[in-house]
Each structure stands twice: as structure tokens, then as C-alpha cells.
Design an enzyme around this catalytic site. Sequence first.
Site, short mmCIF file in Angstrom:
data_model
loop_
_atom_site.label_atom_id
_atom_site.label_comp_id
_atom_site.label_asym_id
_atom_site.label_seq_id
_atom_site.Cartn_x
_atom_site.Cartn_y
_atom_site.Cartn_z
N SER A 94 -9.49 2.37 -12.25
CA SER A 94 -10.65 1.67 -11.71
C SER A 94 -11.80 2.65 -11.53
O SER A 94 -11.59 3.85 -11.36
CB SER A 94 -10.29 1.05 -10.35
OG SER A 94 -11.44 0.57 -9.69
N LYS A 115 -6.08 4.96 -6.90
CA LYS A 115 -6.65 5.06 -8.24
C LYS A 115 -7.11 6.49 -8.55
O LYS A 115 -7.04 6.94 -9.71
CB LYS A 115 -7.81 4.06 -8.39
CG LYS A 115 -7.36 2.60 -8.34
CD LYS A 115 -6.31 2.28 -9.39
CE LYS A 115 -5.99 0.80 -9.44
NZ LYS A 115 -4.99 0.46 -10.48
N TYR A 155 -6.98 1.80 -1.62
CA TYR A 155 -7.11 1.46 -3.03
C TYR A 155 -7.77 2.59 -3.82
O TYR A 155 -7.27 3.01 -4.87
CB TYR A 155 -7.90 0.16 -3.19
CG TYR A 155 -7.99 -0.33 -4.62
CD1 TYR A 155 -6.91 -0.95 -5.22
CD2 TYR A 155 -9.16 -0.16 -5.36
CE1 TYR A 155 -6.99 -1.39 -6.53
CE2 TYR A 155 -9.24 -0.60 -6.66
CZ TYR A 155 -8.16 -1.22 -7.25
OH TYR A 155 -8.24 -1.65 -8.55
#
EC number: 1.1.1.10
Length: 244
Positions: A136, A153, A149
Amino acid sequence: MDLRLAGRRALVTGAGKGIGRSTVKALHAAGARVVAVSRTQADLDSLVRECPGVETVCVDLADWEATEQALGGVGPVDLLVNNAAVAFLQPFLEVTKEAYDMSFNVNLRAVIQVSQIVARGLIARGAPGVIVNVSSQASQRGLTNHSVYCSTKGALDILTKVMAVELGPHKIRVNAVNPTVVMTPMGQAAWSDPQKAKAMLDRIPLGRFAEMENVVDTVLFLLSDRSSMTTGSTVPVDGGFLAT
């Protein structure tokens, strides 16, 4: 451009919805033999109706033992797409142990485990292979309420590079794709607020979020021999977000 994927066996995680499902459909259309992995049997059943011949494995990748049992005997795999991921949006001061554990178990640990299974099989066969990790833009920018998150990533990006270094001598290429917001079910949950979406869109030079095919096309290119000299890369599909 003929990507010459016909006849190759590909495994895709997070195949029930969103980018994973679209990747399965594209690989199937290209003539690849696909193993679709999801934790939701209903999603797999509907996928098989759309793409007859796709093999399915229903397993929760957050469960190490169940994953080993489900995929340990999956057979020869040439191409792997590590797409499964979860996102829990919490302010930093409210991050919970449960959100942390689930996020790292699925977004990072499962990538290691599934990649080990596939890479060991490739090495035992003396066969070349390709792994694509779906990362991402959040790996390289701080986003409010995305502490965990973003961390998973960021870890996935550097894992991709280490895997490329260690697996390269075995003729296994490893790359990551780093999309901006894609309006998958997970993307809609995170970015459906128009005010929040506008703040992100204002930072994207092309002024729009990605379509699923933008990401899938990049994944398929990286899986193909057309990218045979590319490994250890993180490829943005972000409309220029990371350039700003």
C-alpha cells in the site's frame, strides 16, 4: 502484450473479494491454473461459479496451524500473490492488542508462511517462480488512524526486499505493488466519508482513486516474464501520491 501466463499455476490469497478476486479472474482469463484462498466459503463458491475450474482453499490465514494444514500439500505453485489483508482504523492512543495481533498475523506473518510454503516447493523442484505482495501507499506515508495498518505495510515492503535478496539465487523474483485507495469493500469502509476522501484526493496529482484493474494489470505484469529483470521493487499504483 502477451504475458504468457497460460498453463502456469498461481495461488492468490484474499481471493474472495476486491483485488484478490479480480486477480483470480484475470489469471483465469489468461489461462493460468488458479488456487484461490479465502476465509469465506460463500465467496469461494460464487467465484467458482464465475470461473469454473478454479481450485479453492478455505482457511483463516491468521491461524498458523490451520494454514499449514490447508496449504502444506497444495502442490506445485509457480506464481504467488499475497493479497490477504485486514485494516483496523484506530487512533494511536486507542490501538488494541487484538487489532495489532490480527493485523500483523494476516498482513505480515501469513505472507511469510505462505511464501515459505511456495518458495520451498519451487526450490525443491528447481523451478523459477514469482511472488507479488500487495502492499500500500500507506507503507511510506503516515495516515491518521492507520498506525497498525501503516506499520504492517511498511514491514511488508522491507520483507519484500529481503525475500528478493535471499530468493533471487533460486530464480524466484519478489516484488510489491503499492496502490493508493481502491474502492474495494475494505477501501469503502475506510474512505467512504466524502470529507476524508477529499483530503486524500487532494494529495493525488491525477485526482482520483485507483480502479481494481489498475492494480491487477500491474500484478499480472510483475507475475509475467515481461518483468524478468525486476525484483525487490515496490511499485506504486497511486496516481502520483508518493511523488508529493
